[in-house]
Design a protein around this motif. Structure first.
Motif, short mmCIF file in Angstrom:
data_model
loop_
_atom_site.label_atom_id
_atom_site.label_comp_id
_atom_site.label_asym_id
_atom_site.label_seq_id
_atom_site.Cartn_x
_atom_site.Cartn_y
_atom_site.Cartn_z
N PRO B 78 3.61 -8.38 -10.67
CA PRO B 78 4.48 -7.58 -9.97
C PRO B 78 4.78 -6.28 -9.98
CG PRO B 78 5.64 -9.12 -11.25
CD PRO B 78 4.37 -9.34 -11.68
N THR B 79 4.81 -5.45 -9.04
CA THR B 79 4.94 -3.92 -9.11
C THR B 79 6.20 -3.59 -8.13
OG1 THR B 79 3.15 -4.04 -7.33
CG2 THR B 79 2.44 -3.42 -9.54
N ILE B 80 6.48 -2.53 -8.53
CA ILE B 80 7.65 -2.00 -7.52
C ILE B 80 7.49 -0.52 -7.46
CG2 ILE B 80 9.34 -1.64 -9.40
CD1 ILE B 80 11.59 -2.70 -7.68
N ALA B 81 8.05 0.09 -6.13
CA ALA B 81 7.74 1.68 -6.11
C ALA B 81 9.17 2.07 -5.28
CB ALA B 81 6.54 1.74 -5.31
N ALA B 82 9.27 3.35 -5.90
CA ALA B 82 10.65 4.07 -5.45
C ALA B 82 10.11 4.99 -4.22
CB ALA B 82 11.35 4.51 -6.33
N VAL B 83 10.40 4.87 -2.88
CA VAL B 83 9.53 5.60 -1.81
C VAL B 83 10.53 6.40 -0.94
CG1 VAL B 83 7.97 5.58 -0.12
CG2 VAL B 83 7.61 4.10 -1.91
N ALA B 84 10.39 7.84 -0.80
CA ALA B 84 11.06 8.29 0.29
C ALA B 84 10.20 9.39 0.69
CB ALA B 84 12.35 8.81 -0.32
N GLY B 85 9.18 9.11 1.14
CA GLY B 85 8.27 10.12 1.48
C GLY B 85 6.84 9.97 1.30
N LYS B 86 5.80 10.74 1.96
CA LYS B 86 4.35 10.84 1.86
C LYS B 86 3.88 10.42 0.50
CE LYS B 86 0.20 13.64 3.09
NZ LYS B 86 -0.40 12.94 3.94
N PHE B 87 4.48 11.02 -0.50
CA PHE B 87 3.59 10.66 -1.96
C PHE B 87 4.34 9.63 -2.61
CE2 PHE B 87 2.52 15.06 -0.73
CZ PHE B 87 1.20 15.08 -0.79
N GLY B 88 5.40 9.03 -2.29
CA GLY B 88 5.58 7.69 -2.63
C GLY B 88 4.96 6.99 -2.11
N ASP B 89 4.71 6.86 -0.78
CA ASP B 89 3.76 6.09 0.10
C ASP B 89 2.57 6.04 -0.57
OD1 ASP B 89 5.13 4.57 2.15
OD2 ASP B 89 5.39 6.05 3.26
N ARG B 90 1.99 7.16 -1.15
CA ARG B 90 0.54 7.13 -1.57
C ARG B 90 0.59 5.99 -2.70
NH1 ARG B 90 -2.58 12.52 -1.76
NH2 ARG B 90 -2.42 11.93 0.30
N TRP B 91 1.71 5.79 -3.55
CA TRP B 91 1.62 5.06 -4.57
C TRP B 91 1.46 3.23 -4.05
CZ3 TRP B 91 0.54 6.05 -9.22
CH2 TRP B 91 0.85 7.20 -9.97
N THR B 92 2.06 3.13 -2.73
CA THR B 92 1.90 1.85 -2.00
C THR B 92 0.62 1.91 -1.51
OG1 THR B 92 3.03 2.55 -0.40
CG2 THR B 92 4.66 1.83 -1.63
N LYS B 93 0.05 2.80 -1.06
CA LYS B 93 -1.28 2.67 -0.52
C LYS B 93 -2.36 2.34 -1.45
CE LYS B 93 -0.40 5.22 3.66
NZ LYS B 93 -0.64 6.47 4.51
N ILE B 94 -2.19 3.06 -2.59
CA ILE B 94 -3.23 3.05 -3.74
C ILE B 94 -3.28 1.45 -4.04
CG2 ILE B 94 -4.13 3.85 -5.84
CD1 ILE B 94 -2.84 6.54 -5.14
N LEU B 95 -1.87 1.01 -4.38
CA LEU B 95 -1.72 -0.30 -4.68
C LEU B 95 -2.15 -1.38 -3.88
CD1 LEU B 95 2.00 0.25 -6.42
CD2 LEU B 95 0.01 -0.79 -7.55
N ALA B 96 -2.09 -1.14 -2.60
CA ALA B 96 -2.65 -2.02 -1.74
C ALA B 96 -3.96 -2.04 -1.41
CB ALA B 96 -2.04 -1.50 -0.22
N ALA B 97 -4.82 -0.84 -1.76
CA ALA B 97 -6.08 -0.89 -2.03
C ALA B 97 -6.72 -1.53 -2.94
CB ALA B 97 -6.52 0.64 -1.94
N TYR B 98 -6.02 -1.85 -4.09
CA TYR B 98 -6.16 -2.67 -5.21
C TYR B 98 -5.72 -4.13 -5.11
CZ TYR B 98 -8.66 0.93 -7.83
OH TYR B 98 -9.42 2.05 -8.23
N GLY B 99 -5.33 -4.44 -3.96
CA GLY B 99 -4.80 -5.63 -3.77
C GLY B 99 -3.44 -6.32 -4.32
N HIS B 100 -2.48 -5.02 -4.53
CA HIS B 100 -1.37 -5.43 -4.97
C HIS B 100 -0.28 -5.35 -3.84
CE1 HIS B 100 -3.01 -5.15 -9.02
NE2 HIS B 100 -3.39 -4.27 -9.00
N ARG B 101 0.82 -5.87 -4.01
CA ARG B 101 1.90 -5.77 -2.81
C ARG B 101 3.20 -5.31 -3.56
NH1 ARG B 101 1.01 -11.18 0.35
NH2 ARG B 101 -0.36 -11.49 -1.58
N PRO B 102 3.08 -4.07 -3.78
CA PRO B 102 4.53 -3.66 -4.49
C PRO B 102 5.37 -3.75 -3.45
CG PRO B 102 3.27 -1.83 -3.53
CD PRO B 102 2.32 -2.97 -3.31
N ARG B 103 6.76 -4.20 -4.51
CA ARG B 103 8.12 -4.11 -3.72
C ARG B 103 8.48 -3.00 -3.81
NH1 ARG B 103 12.54 -6.73 -6.47
NH2 ARG B 103 11.27 -6.45 -8.39
N VAL B 104 9.02 -2.35 -2.34
CA VAL B 104 9.23 -0.88 -2.15
C VAL B 104 10.81 -0.69 -2.02
CG1 VAL B 104 9.25 1.05 -0.42
CG2 VAL B 104 7.21 -0.58 -0.90
N VAL B 105 11.36 0.14 -2.83
CA VAL B 105 12.83 0.52 -2.76
C VAL B 105 12.86 1.93 -1.96
CG1 VAL B 105 15.09 1.01 -3.98
CG2 VAL B 105 13.41 -0.56 -4.86
#
Lengths: 380, 380
Positions: B78-105
């Protein structure tokens, strides 16, 4: 002492290219940079001889190789690789890291995989993607890229080739040579510092990216993403702007001379090194020597490592030894790019002869340089 | 006209660094380069404030982010990401490309994720790896890295942070700040052209690499491989030698001034921009403004895109607009690195005021520059 690099890459960088590197770089989203990058892209398409598109990644050549594996090989898709050295093996290692088990058609070190064996292996069992090396840097060996690529393509495979040490050195035209994906690096025939991977994508490769179906994770190294942006002369992530300014300059150098003449120039230089070195007791390690790197076995009784040391300390020339199992067995002379003059070939041969003599071999003094000079004259 | 970059990276490069870039680079396997790289590595360890090791990749910052995802997240972890903009979103996009589904705060654009919400999310469901952004470049927002990182580490997560636009800008010490993996790029506070990703690996990160268990394919971006070679001040693949020569020079500039003074310098400059711009009708977009990039909302009736154009065409200053949903809404002034003098802050504020006036806003002429100047004086 200023040393001159005769290494299998990085290569000696021309002063013009270094000056380009020292420019204040424009912002990568500015019109100035977009125009320059569009121009570089068009020139790269010509250099690769592709009717597709060349994408530029901020990465070393290995990053480009991995991008090809991650972007083109489907899950459980059968793969095959022609291997006769460290860089052929690199394809198999990257494939293994992605969970693929490529069949390997192997030739001994210093030989090239011959097209009939390769075709037979493909006939025995088809492959979805075939991996080749044009110039195997570890042994200074040239593969018959076109024959191998045509054989693979005729049998339905997508053809991916490492052209890292052949681009702008050996004749190469992706379209004519049946190469769907060609991976190059900046620090070889393109005469730049390391840091760029260039991936030529032919029409079949672009079509396959369009169709999708790849299952490996990729983001930074995703060639679909890069190809989509390259269609507008853009990159998905911040490009290595300074290296691209330098690339613009090195492409100008190549185009001023003409790429065919650049190929001939490399052929003449390599032939001079081969003839000169052989005349003072060195033998060619490769049965199919490339014009990018010459691998030499020292005269009997002379240690390869000692030759490398001698050329560096006495002559200010940096050569390379062998890698892995070839360590201590061969000396490799790199001669890619346009920073070398014919006189350099004569000087390297003279220095090799001096090393052989100093290290105890019986040689006729002065013969190596003279042989190299004559070879150059007869080719001129 | 020579334009000056006030962009959120690439930044203006000091002349010293450009000169270093134009050196004939030594071979990457030479003793000269090894010594230089060992020295750079030691300095990077100090700059990141890590008792672990900093690895250097030939890649853009995104390549470094992907390397962290590929090298640290296990299958189904399980992964989690703190996101409030394009570069926070980049973490979630990379994680998604690797098949992970991070929870996003998530926090709204211009705000930072607050530590209590973050801790509550981690309490609700634990995560193996937590992803943070120190300075969110798309909105000019500073996150409370230490509080967020400590909260995540205290709850058992490995902490990975994007410090691309905070390294050498905002106070950061990996060890003290509980950051296990810190990813930076070359074209920001380090004042280089783009092309290097730097990944600071703390002791817990190194231990985890040693233990293994990662299941994503990675080769070029495999941090285990890079960390192993970095232990001997080496790299697994050909490093971007010229950029590393330039990095050596920019690290010298930072150390001559002292990193604490570099942080203070950025704080003073940013405060001058904020006060000056606000005094001519611009408002701050961020509720927690970073010292790397200032995001400004133009006075009502004035278009952000027109401000950017005006500064470029009339003042030779290159600013950036907003990206994605912030396009046309904000102007971003970048001020990372040491190529800017206090006077530049006054000049930028004067130019912003001129733009506002020219584009129809009512402002008191001369106030912006004067306010910026006073702010600088009172901070001196």
């Amino acid at each position: 002492v200023t040393e001159k690099l005769f290494t299998p890459g990085p290569v000696e960088i021309p002063a013009r290219v270094l000056r380009a590197l020292a420019q204040r770089p424009p912002h990568h989203r500015s019109e100035t940079f977009r125009n320059l990058f569009a121009d570089v892209s068009k020139r790269l398409d010509r250099l690769f001889g592709t009717s597709g598109r060349v994408v530029v990644l901020a990465a070393s050549g290995t990053g480009g190789m991995e991008a090809a594996v991650a972007s083109f090989v489907g899950r459980d898709e059968p793969t095959i690789a022609a291997v006769a050295g460290k860089f052929g093996d690199r394809w198999t290692k990257i494939l293994a890291a992605y969970g693929h088990r490529p069949r390997v058609v192997r030739a001994e070190l210093g030989a090239a995989v011959d097209p009939p064996s390769w075709a037979a292996a493909l006939d025995a069992e088809p492959a979805g993607v075939a991996f080749l090396t044009h110039s195997e840097t570890s042994t200074g060996t040239l593969f018959d890229l076109r024959a191998l690529a045509q054989a693979a393509r005729a049998r339905g495979a997508l053809v991916v080739a490492d052209v890292v040490t052949s681009l702008a050195v050996h004749p190469l035209r992706q379209d004519d040579d049946a190469v769907d994906v060609a991976v190059a690096g900046s620090q070889k025939g393109l005469m730049l510092p390391p840091g760029l991977a260039l991936v030529g994508l032919g029409p079949r490769a672009l079509e396959r990216l369009e169709r999708g179906g790849r299952t490996s994770p990729a983001f930074y190294l995703d060639l679909k993403r890069a190809a989509d942006r390259a269609a507008d002369a853009d990159t998905p992530f911040t490009p290595a702007v300074s290296l691209i300014l330098a690339l613009h300059e090195s492409m100008s150098m190549i185009e001023e001379i003409g790429v065919e003449e650049v190929w001939r120039r490399h052929a003449r230089f390599a032939e001079a090194i081969r003839s000169g070195a052989q005349s003072s007791g060195f033998t060619l390690f490769s049965k199919s020597p490339a014009n990018s790197v010459t691998a030499l076995v020292p005269p009997s009784g002379v240690e390869a490592g000692a030759v490398v040391k001698h050329l560096r300390s006495r002559h200010g020339m940096v050569l390379a030894g062998g890698q892995d199992e070839l360590k201590g067995k061969i000396v490799r002379v790199g001669h890619m790019g346009l920073a070398y003059e014919p006189q350099d070939a004569v000087a390297v041969c003279g220095a090799l002869e001096d090393a052989a003599m100093t290290l105890g071999a019986t040689v006729v003094a002065g013969r190596a340089g003279e042989t190299a000079r004559k070879t150059l004259e007869s080719a001129a």
